[in-house]
Scaffold this active site. Structure first.
Site, short mmCIF file in Angstrom:
data_model
loop_
_atom_site.label_atom_id
_atom_site.label_comp_id
_atom_site.label_asym_id
_atom_site.label_seq_id
_atom_site.Cartn_x
_atom_site.Cartn_y
_atom_site.Cartn_z
N THR A 211 11.76 8.87 5.79
CA THR A 211 11.07 9.33 4.57
C THR A 211 9.98 10.32 5.00
O THR A 211 10.25 11.49 5.19
CB THR A 211 10.49 8.14 3.79
OG1 THR A 211 9.74 7.29 4.67
CG2 THR A 211 11.61 7.33 3.16
N LYS A 237 13.03 3.62 11.18
CA LYS A 237 12.20 4.59 10.49
C LYS A 237 10.86 3.95 10.21
O LYS A 237 10.73 2.73 10.08
CB LYS A 237 12.85 5.07 9.19
CG LYS A 237 13.03 4.04 8.08
CD LYS A 237 11.83 3.75 7.23
CE LYS A 237 11.25 5.00 6.62
NZ LYS A 237 10.01 4.66 5.81
N THR A 248 5.75 -0.84 7.95
CA THR A 248 6.61 -0.25 6.94
C THR A 248 7.76 0.41 7.65
O THR A 248 7.65 1.54 8.11
CB THR A 248 5.88 0.79 6.10
OG1 THR A 248 4.86 0.11 5.41
CG2 THR A 248 6.80 1.38 5.06
N GLU A 335 1.33 8.24 10.10
CA GLU A 335 0.75 9.29 9.26
C GLU A 335 -0.73 9.49 9.61
O GLU A 335 -1.53 8.56 9.54
CB GLU A 335 0.90 8.91 7.79
CG GLU A 335 2.34 8.94 7.31
CD GLU A 335 2.48 8.51 5.86
OE1 GLU A 335 1.48 8.10 5.26
OE2 GLU A 335 3.61 8.59 5.34
#
Length: 446
Positions: A211, A237, A248, A335
């Protein structure tokens, strides 16, 4: 001295610089018009992640989830993504009934595919397919979302000539949105026809499950288990909402080892605890975290039926290595992450206690702030260890930053602060890809 309190507790923080600062500074907006993704096309969307395997008797080989005997994979664009045409549907299949295991999010708001997989694994010890979609998480979607999973499973099972209970499902994407079922169902025939045991098949699947990831994560190793050559591979992922337990993330692990269901499921949970449950980026735990592990048994290895056997210990080490390699790549790709920090803890009474201390340090906002500011403030590290919930004698605590001793015997040590700050500065100048490979089994990764 109470026997339940460790005599010594050592904490080590390691990180290093990238040999190529720009190797993974890729854009999030790769676009190529294609339905089927080959290996060459896959790298046009996002590059492959660095895989930081611990040292061991294995060798890294190409192939990811298709490296082990009996497995095929594919990744295609099915129209599920909101933006772009990067592949968004992945399928991994096994030619035979594979012994299955799974590990899932601890979030009470569990997504429909998580609930489905848990129920399916409760009634069946084997599986033959894992379908993964990106774009919609199908979480917090109620009974309608669960029925979407059932319908997708039934349609795929017919195409694969399998029983519905042999198909498992993973989803990733926006919470509160049901799967774009029409697009998914229409894409299934193409997805099935694209299955391949090639490296290309594995790479396309690894890209399709991403994603916000900047890199795809795929790895495979080969090692001797007993007298037989065995392969273990996997893909994963993850980039945001990363925090134990798990992170996650989605993952599919494959092996051609032969192992009983009860032993395999224990092995998988141990490996997850030593890897995916040891990474943290932002403190959030997702609704969709899933790792599915399949064992085809096609290597020719005799069946492993005891977790204490030499073969089981060797296979466990291989499984740990693959999951740790993937887990570090997820943390590396976090991130907003600027560096990858590894916290290793030794001297605890148990692996669980060591892991708890490591997670406490790795999760500390103050520790992260100190490292980001290139400040060798070891007091924050000691404090995070102290509030971890694990009892230890503070006058026996030892803290090291790389090779620099900061605290020993519970007392501050004289050290070159400018050298320590320089170590942090130089290591933090680039997004790390050259982590110390000497990983303690109790280590936590931030």
């Amino acid at each position: 001295m109470c026997s339940c309190i460790p005599q010594h507790l050592f904490l080590h923080l390691h990180f290093a610089t990238s040999p190529n600062p720009r190797a993974f500074s890729s854009s999030r907006n790769f676009r190529t018009r294609a339905v089927l993704t080959t290996e060459n096309h896959a790298s046009s969307y996002i590059p492959a992640a660095p895989i930081l395997l611990p040292e061991g008797p294995w060798k890294q080989i190409p192939g990811g989830v298709t490296a082990a005997e009996g497995f095929k994979a594919a990744g295609i664009y099915g129209g599920l993504r909101a933006v772009g045409e990067k592949p968004d549907l992945a399928l991994v299949t096994c030619d035979v009934d594979a012994i299955s295991a799974g590990s899932f999010t601890t979030n009470v708001v569990a997504a429909a595919p998580v609930l489905y997989c848990k129920r399916t694994l409760d009634i069946s010890n084997t599986a033959r397919a894992v379908l993964t979609n990106a774009g919609q998480a199908n979480a917090a979607t109620g009974e309608a979302g669960y029925q979407d999973v059932i319908e997708c499973v039934e349609n795929l099972a017919k195409l694969l000539k399998m029983k519905p209970e042999e198909v498992l499902v993973e989803s990733t994407g926006v919470i509160g949105q049901r799967i774009k079922k029409g697009a998914l169902l229409n894409s299934l025939p193409i997805l099935v026809n694209s299955l391949s045991s090639s490296v290309e098949g594995a790479d396309s699947a690894a890209v399709a499950i991403t994603t916000t990831d900047l890199v795809s994560k795929s790895v495979a190793i080969e090692s001797m288990v007993g007298e037989t050559k065995v392969r273990v591979g996997g893909m994963a992922k993850g980039s945001g909402m990363i925090h134990p337990n798990m992170a996650t993330m989605l993952g599919v692990i494959t092996t051609d080892a032969r192992v009983t269901s009860n032993v395999w499921r224990k092995m998988v949970q141990v490996a997850v605890n030593r890897s995916f449950n040891q990474i943290t980026v932002d403190g959030d735990t997702s609704t969709n975290d899933t790792v599915i592990a399949l064992a085809s048994g096609l290597s020719g290895l005799g069946c492993i039926s005891s977790a204490d056997s030499d073969e089981a210990i060797q296979l466990q080490a291989c499984l740990d290595a693959v999951m740790q390699g993937l887990a570090k790549s997820i943390a590396w790709d976090g991130e907003g992450a600027t560096c990858l920090i590894e916290v290793s803890v030794t001297g605890a009474n148990s692996e669980a206690e060591a892991a708890k201390v490591a997670r406490s340090v790795a999760s500390s906002s103050l520790v992260k702030a100190a490292i980001y500011g290139r400040d060798p403030n070891w007091g924050r590290i000691a404090a995070a260890a102290g509030y971890s919930g694990v009892s230890f004698h503070q006058n026996l605590l030892r803290v090291e930053l790389g090779d620099i001793l900061l605290m020993d015997g519970g007392e501050p040590q004289l050290f070159d602060r400018s050298a320590a700050s320089s170590y942090l500065r130089k290591a933090g100048e680039t997004h790390d890809t050259a982590m110390d490979q000497d990983v303690d089994k109790h280590g936590g990764v931030i």
